[in-house]
Write a protein that holds these residues in place. Sequence first.
Motif: not given
Lengths: 200, 295, 557
Positions: B138-141, B155-158
């Motif tokens: 989902l993202a870097g840490k 900003d998850p797209d699924r």
Amino acid sequence: MATNVSTTSAFEEFETWKLPDRGQVGMACLIVAESAIFTIFLVAYVFYIGKSLSGPTPREVLETPIFYTICLLSSSLTIHLAGKLLKGGRRAAFVGLWSLTILLGGLFLYGTGQEWHRLIYEHGLTIATNLFGTTYYSLVGLHAFHVTVGLLMMSIVLIFGLAGRVGRNHATRIDVLSLYWHFVDAVWVVVFTTVYVIGR
Amino acid sequence: MFVLAITGTIFIVVATLLIYTLVKFRATAAKANTEPAQVYGSTQIELAWTIIPALIVVVLTVATARVIHAIQDAPKPPGALEVVVIGHQFWWEYRYPTLGIVTANELHIPVSEPSGPRPTFLQLMSADTDHSFWIPQLAGKTDLIPNRINELWMDPDRPGVFFGQCAQYCGTQHAKMLLRVSVDDPDDFDAWVQAQRQAAAQDESAADGRRVFETTACINCHTVRGTAANGRFGPDLTHLMSRATIASGAAENTAENLRLWIENPDAIKPGSLMPAMKLSDSELDALVRYMQSLR
Amino acid sequence: MSTEVMAISSAQQAERTWREALHEWVTTVDHKRIGLLYIGFALVFLVIGGIEAVIIRIQLMAPHSDVVSPQVFNRMFTMHGTTMIFFAAMPILFGFGNYLVPLMIGARDMAFPRLNAFSFWLNAFGGLLLYFSFLGGSGLYGAGSAPDVGWWAYAPLTARAFSPGSSSDYWTIAVLVSGFGSIGTAINLIATILCMRCPGMSLGRMPLFAWLYLTMSGMALLALTPLSAAQLMLLVDRYLGGHFFDTQAGGSATLWMHFFWIFGHPEVYILIIPAFAFMSEIIPVFSRKPIFGYPVMVAATVCIAFVSMSVWAHHMFTIGLSSYANSFFAITTMVVGIPTGIKIFNWLGTMWGGQIQFKTPMLFCIAFLFQFLIAGLTGIMMAAAPFDWQLSLSYFVVAHFHYVIVGGILFALFGAFYYWYPKVTGRLMSERLGKLHFWLFVLGFHLTFDVMHIPGLLGMPRRIYTYEPGRGWDSLNLIVSIGAFVQVISIAVFVANLLISYRKGAKAGNDPWDAWTLEWSISSPPPAYNFASIPVVESRRPLWDLKHPEDPDSRYE
């Protein structure tokens, strides 16, 4: 070797080969290393200015130690003069000025102790009180420790001097110790400016 | 991929040159008693292999600075969800200030459509030591550091369930400070929010368990909203049964594990700060029934 | 005249009892003996650190393993890191410097022989103190044993509240004391190189080895001391109630991080630069050509030294610094890759056009070139901060730095062992065992550290005593662990070679490799006084000039 073209002969190289004095280089290296340590403590001090959550602030409790600073900085002058006297062979004068240097340094330490006594007992500022206390005592204390070490070394020299065993041939070693002492004074200039001038 | 392409190319070029050199210029019996030409250097070659890498570095740094800025200084759109994450030894606290929810260990966030973006902006804090919030997919840490507030957005797209864990060594049970993020469709997310907002379910059949809970030290650390328990040291248990795991992912949320956890936490997570409660068997059974009523 | 002197000393040697020999070694101020003490001491700690690594790998072979408890595991990775950096790598590199620098510059000893000995014993004491923590770390609270806070000892994990007992104090004081020893050796090396070169050896004529050790020592003065300062501050916090890193009192955890990495990053350059020194001496000899671009090599090294002091926060990309700070450190980190790359190209240029002999020292150097290249490139990848936000604190970074330290520094060290062992002992190491050691180690190294990048990419963080199955990490970790066992076997071969060759190795003579620097002009092992008469040099390769009077270097450089 007949085809070898060199500008100086090997013998000439040998005779004219002159490299820096290792005592001076060694002390210069030590000064560089110590400067880095002091820089880190200074950075911590500056970083924490104004960030204490409670307790006395610098403005409330600090008194600028002008007299003792003059003592310390003058001791740089006296140690420099002492070194010149020694090179000139004036042993007795050397011992005199050397003792004066130690006295001035000792006065500085006494002044620091006095200030700390006042801060602790009149204002309740200890190393554990707040961020100001921690960084102040650490920084000034680190410096005072270096002053103490310097005074110890100078006292050893004084003992030998009084016994008449310090002569012209020790001038380079005295210079090395003087270099250390000048460094200690220079550090105080920076610490003084940061703590008593800027940090208030 | 861009960076990988550049570094990969550099590797292939230099490695090929190396291998070529090793093969072409190896010592042979024919040349045994001679020395090769003693070349000391070449200014032109040195310039070439200084300038070319410098240019590559310029390209890489411009690209990098752009991405850094785009991510770190991204503006927060009005629809963004705000979550406050507080790291503890060894569990995660989640607060949704605008929605009035407090939960622990399993995060629910809405999926973000490109047409109406709804990213989640996390504020990261710590109650004790350093931690780091990392869901690779989902993202870097970004680290959670005491006395400091950090920000991270996703900003998850699924939709789906995504896993991660604490990435900054924080003590004995750093390894089992697991993360579980459920990216929900908008309806599912709203339903979850509604359920979480409720006070704790009142199940009469679990009343004796609730008494055990309220009369032993549980309430000092745990909150169950709508009861006397409002401790902050341990996770909020109001809707414990809405979570798939307990002990921040260390065990599945079953009756058996619950019982074991309360009886002897060290069996599941040795070194965690949950104390063994030293309850009798019947108290333990009742308590587990109460826990299971907290849907 | 010199034969008489040697005859006398060998007769004296035969008369020594083991007690006298021990006394000689303990009280020695001779740079060669001190160098060997450093190396011996470091090898012991290398093995101990290796055992800790093996324990880690056994635990991580499978998910949910319970070979060791989490508490023991956390101590293992802390001790492994601390031991390897401070009590294996630093001492062994200082040991080589101690032994070789005076010989290479035509001097009879270091500038300050007694400081030299004192520095070694400080280092040794630090090592013993650190390991005493296993026994004494409990302190008053009955908690703690060896330190378990990671080798970076991040605040506030090291505060009394989170580290009761004395284990963190053992870490702090052991490393602090050995740090003072390292600073002493750095001062010694600088004074020696600047003040004791033989006539004719201007700075532009001294071996690159000396230049690199000079640079490394200068960096040590500026980089080791911030750590010492931070550790003093930590002691103030833990013992005097100070608040330097006390977040509850407004202190800053990130301040420790800055101070630590201001030390930590230059430290890794301090470790790699001596490895560059070995490379710069060995590759020319086995390519039969002088080093390509000597002045550029010097300039690149000094450049690396300066730039590397400005990159430290690339270890802190995830802590929430501003985008400007992150961009700055990303840029400087990539810039430092330029002089480093130049060095690789210069070694390549040295080999190009040469007659490469694949003896064991050269094999290790060649492997270094490939491996250091890869390590540098993964470093560039992580310099891109957004990439690092995924890769930092994962096994990718663990793979990267082991690639540098094991694939780079350790390989170069092995090369140095095989190259200079004949000078120290008078006997050559076995080529057969050497090649076996080499190939086994290459196999083990790549099995472990190539594969290790993948779990990192798949999201496996570091410093975890176990992991969940089904994340895709299981078989990868198994392969990594198997590689570790292969490395263990390889090290055993190496140690056997060291021991067997001492008795059975072929006699080396003064100059077994047909090399060109001053240490090869004296006997193997060298006499206590090094040089019967101080040499006078006229070029960078005095022995080349002697062997090739028709074509001396002094005509060209």
